[in-house]
Design a protein around this motif. Structure first.
Motif: not given
Length: 280
Positions: A160-162, A186-191, A246-249
């Motif tokens: 979910f980057q800009s 989107h892969f997420s550890k929590k719902n 993205k540069e940092k993440v």
């Protein structure tokens, strides 16, 4: 005319990338520029002399003949759209980026592994710099990949980057040529309910950026996102994994810091297409 660049180091590991780039160039009706970046300082038995124009020219011609021979041995007689070029630069990254700036290609295609500075490509400094600085998409092809240019399902992994909407809109132009389905995941550890909200917002944004209708959206909950991606690739039979850096993440930066075996499980068998946020 549109152009795809393939950078080769002449290793066996780069053969699949050359075949893939060639197949893709024909499908996209584009020229294929096969380049090799070399340094005169690194050639055994050659004493570097920048004023010896004839020597430098001869070395350049020798490398270009070697590139052409590689193309003929790998692709046969089907090389009408292929151009070859040797580039002298002490930095492979700078040599490739200079050519990208000059001709503004559709794609840069590389092998995932290789020799010399291309070694351990997908995790190495060369690719990290190219991902951060290249203003064109970078496609890394596994060395044993055999389904050349056949794209039916594309996974776009989003954090979910800009600029995701811009990257997916650009990806949709490639998908349209193959009539491939794009799965934005989107892969997420929590719902988290927030993830579903962000996905709906991304879907709404894309409806304004592209009319391509073969795009689906999904949130996948898993304790380990990297294993989840690997499982999802196998489940869907996807033949291309795409993402925005993205540069940092950036996603690849996260992978770089993971366990090597885990990295190769995720990335070792599927072509990886990276878009650079700074391009938008």
């Amino acid at each position: 005319m549109k152009t795809i660049i393939h950078a080769t180091d002449f290793s066996d590991n780069s053969i699949s990338a050359l075949k893939y780039a060639h197949s893709l160039s024909k499908k996209l009706d584009a020229k294929l520029r096969v380049i090799h970046v070399f340094s005169l300082h690194a050639i055994p038995g050659i004493r570097f002399n920048p004023t010896d124009i004839q020597l430098n020219t001869n070395i350049m011609k020798d490398f270009e003949a070697k590139i052409l021979d590689l193309c003929k041995r790998t692709l046969g007689d089907d090389i009408k759209n292929v151009e070859v070029e040797a580039i002298e630069n002490s930095s492979i990254v700078k040599g490739i980026l200079g050519k990208i700036t000059e001709i503004k290609p559709l794609l840069l295609v590389l092998g995932m592994k290789g020799q010399s500075v291309f070694k351990d490509l997908i995790m190495g400094n060369t690719t990290r710099h190219l991902i951060e600085k290249s203003n064109c998409p970078l496609l890394a092809v596994p060395d044993d990949y055999n389904t050349m240019g056949d794209i039916s399902t594309i996974i776009y992994a989003t954090d979910f980057q800009s600029k995701d909407g811009n990257a997916i809109a650009q990806l949709s132009e490639l998908a349209r040529v193959f009539m491939a389905e794009i799965k934005v995941v989107h892969f997420s550890k929590k719902n988290h309910p927030e993830n579903e909200h962000k996905m709906r917002r991304l879907k709404a944004e894309l409806s304004e950026k592209t009319k391509y209708n073969k795009i689906k959206f999904e949130v996948v909950v898993a304790d380990n996102s990297f294993y989840a991606i690997n499982a999802y690739l196998r489940k869907t039979g996807a033949n291309l994994l795409a993402m925005l850096e993205k540069e940092k993440v950036g996603f690849i930066k996260k992978i770089i810091h993971e366990n090597l075996v885990q990295k190769m499980n995720v990335l070792g068998s599927t072509p990886l297409l990276s878009y650079n946020e700074s391009s938008y």
